[in-house]
Structures are given as structure tokens and as C-alpha cells.
Design a protein around this motif. Structure first.
Motif, PDB file in Angstrom:
ATOM      1  N   ALA A  32      -2.680  11.873  16.552  1.00  0.00           N
ATOM      2  CA  ALA A  32      -2.636  10.550  15.565  1.00  0.00           C
ATOM      3  C   ALA A  32      -1.822   9.382  16.425  1.00  0.00           C
ATOM      4  O   ALA A  32      -2.177   8.450  15.977  1.00  0.00           O
ATOM      5  N   LEU A  33      -0.861   9.735  17.129  1.00  0.00           N
ATOM      6  CA  LEU A  33      -0.012   8.827  18.044  1.00  0.00           C
ATOM      7  C   LEU A  33      -0.704   8.435  19.297  1.00  0.00           C
ATOM      8  O   LEU A  33      -0.193   7.822  19.761  1.00  0.00           O
ATOM      9  N   HIS A  35      -3.386   6.794  20.112  1.00  0.00           N
ATOM     10  CA  HIS A  35      -4.315   5.547  20.074  1.00  0.00           C
ATOM     11  C   HIS A  35      -3.340   4.292  19.623  1.00  0.00           C
ATOM     12  O   HIS A  35      -2.485   4.404  18.816  1.00  0.00           O
ATOM     13  N   ARG A  38      -3.151   3.134  16.121  1.00  0.00           N
ATOM     14  CA  ARG A  38      -2.376   3.967  15.071  1.00  0.00           C
ATOM     15  C   ARG A  38      -1.101   3.533  15.298  1.00  0.00           C
ATOM     16  O   ARG A  38      -0.235   3.700  14.379  1.00  0.00           O
ATOM     17  N   ILE A  41      -0.182   0.563  13.344  1.00  0.00           N
ATOM     18  CA  ILE A  41      -0.174   0.947  12.150  1.00  0.00           C
ATOM     19  C   ILE A  41       1.116   1.384  11.651  1.00  0.00           C
ATOM     20  O   ILE A  41       1.804   0.980  10.796  1.00  0.00           O
ATOM     21  N   VAL A  42       1.596   2.338  12.304  1.00  0.00           N
ATOM     22  CA  VAL A  42       2.771   3.105  11.977  1.00  0.00           C
ATOM     23  C   VAL A  42       4.067   2.203  12.295  1.00  0.00           C
ATOM     24  O   VAL A  42       4.970   2.262  11.488  1.00  0.00           O
ATOM     25  N   HIS A  70      -8.790   5.025  11.183  1.00  0.00           N
ATOM     26  CA  HIS A  70      -7.521   5.280  11.889  1.00  0.00           C
ATOM     27  C   HIS A  70      -6.445   5.999  10.727  1.00  0.00           C
ATOM     28  O   HIS A  70      -5.652   6.692  10.948  1.00  0.00           O
ATOM     29  N   LEU A  71      -6.393   5.164   9.676  1.00  0.00           N
ATOM     30  CA  LEU A  71      -5.524   5.713   8.573  1.00  0.00           C
ATOM     31  C   LEU A  71      -5.846   7.288   8.065  1.00  0.00           C
ATOM     32  O   LEU A  71      -5.055   7.686   7.857  1.00  0.00           O
ATOM     33  N   ILE A  73      -6.900   9.605  10.003  1.00  0.00           N
ATOM     34  CA  ILE A  73      -6.274  10.497  11.031  1.00  0.00           C
ATOM     35  C   ILE A  73      -4.746  10.555  10.917  1.00  0.00           C
ATOM     36  O   ILE A  73      -3.979  11.387  11.008  1.00  0.00           O
ATOM     37  N   LEU A  74      -4.158   9.342  10.670  1.00  0.00           N
ATOM     38  CA  LEU A  74      -2.688   9.375  10.294  1.00  0.00           C
ATOM     39  C   LEU A  74      -2.395  10.047   9.013  1.00  0.00           C
ATOM     40  O   LEU A  74      -1.300  10.778   8.886  1.00  0.00           O
ATOM     41  N   ARG A  75      -3.120  10.072   7.936  1.00  0.00           N
ATOM     42  CA  ARG A  75      -3.006  10.939   6.787  1.00  0.00           C
ATOM     43  C   ARG A  75      -3.007  12.300   7.123  1.00  0.00           C
ATOM     44  O   ARG A  75      -2.219  13.193   6.500  1.00  0.00           O
ATOM     45  N   TYR A  91      -0.300   2.163   1.449  1.00  0.00           N
ATOM     46  CA  TYR A  91      -0.290   3.100   2.439  1.00  0.00           C
ATOM     47  C   TYR A  91       1.225   2.881   2.661  1.00  0.00           C
ATOM     48  O   TYR A  91       1.910   1.891   2.801  1.00  0.00           O
TER      49      TYR A  91
END
Length: 135
Positions: A32-33, A35, A38, A41-42, A70-71, A73-75, A91
Motif C-alpha cells: 500500500a505504501l 506507490h 498512495r 493520499i495517506v 489506489h484507495l 489498496i489502502l483500505r 475517507y
């Protein structure tokens, strides 16, 4: 060199990295981290209390469908959560996102500081220098 390393890893018995880590979950966090989008986004969500999907999309030079992937994958990694409100999705970082990442990284590197075996190009070595600090 790549062939030699691949052969050595194939021939050596598998050893668990750290028993306390769920390797699947650890991989999801690092994926998740891994890319830049992502990470962005975080970082953006960490700077505020959250954002709707449209705001996130407007802040990135990507299509809405790509941002949604991308969201997702983070979820899946447990780093963000979403609250649906009609057609919008709000989010935000999960309450334990920082602790999750910090714990994963700490557990991963704790194995080396306990003096466990480490693979090198020359074979397997021990990290005894770190061990002195933990004894």
C-alpha cells in the motif's frame, strides 16, 4: 549474480522472518505504501480529518477510477477507512494507521537486532553487533 542468489534462496530452507508478524498483512501494508500516489493520499489524509473521493481526485492528476483503485489498496491494508454518505464516500486514516505502520516496521527490523541470521551474498551471517545492545 542474480542466478546465484536465486539458487541459494531456492536451496536454503525457508525461515520465518519474524514469528510475531503476519507476513501477509505486512506485505499488504508495504504494498500500500509502495506507490507514490498512495503515499500522497495517506499524507493528504494525515493533514486533515478526511476527504471525500472527489476532493482526493481533484488533488491528483489521475482519473477517478485509478484513484479508486489506489484507495481500495489502502483500505485493504487497513490504513484508511471509508464512510459512505449517499453517493459520496468520505475517507480518513484509520485510528491505528500510524501504529500499524510503526509496528510493522519495528517488528520487521527487530529480528535483526536480536542477532538472528541474515542472508548475504557470501552466505548466512549473524548480526551480533546489535545483539550486545539487547542482552
Amino acid at each position: 549474480m542474480r542466478d546465484r542468489t536465486a539458487a541459494r534462496l531456492r536451496d536454503e530452507p525457508a525461515r520465518p522472518l519474524v514469528a510475531a508478524i503476519d507476513s501477509e498483512r505486512l506485505a499488504r501494508i508495504f504494498k500500500a505504501l509502495s506507490h507514490p500516489v498512495r503515499v500522497e493520499i495517506v499524507s493528504s489524509l494525515a493533514a486533515c480529518s478526511g476527504a471525500v473521493c472527489g476532493d482526493i481526485v481533484r488533488g491528483l492528476p489521475l482519473a477517478q477510477s485509478t484513484v479508486s483503485q489506489h484507495l481500495a489498496i489502502l483500505r485493504e491494508a487497513g490504513l484508511i477507512e471509508a464512510e459512505e454518505s449517499g453517493r459520496c464516500c468520505h475517507y480518513r486514516l484509520t485510528a491505528g494507521a500510524w501504529a500499524l505502520v510503526e509496528g510493522a516496521v519495528g517488528a520487521l527490523f527487530a529480528a535483526h537486532c536480536r542477532g538472528e541470521a541474515v542472508r548475504t551474498d557470501e552466505g548466512t551471517a549473524r548480526m551480533d553487533a546489535c545483539r550486545k545492545d539487547t542482552e
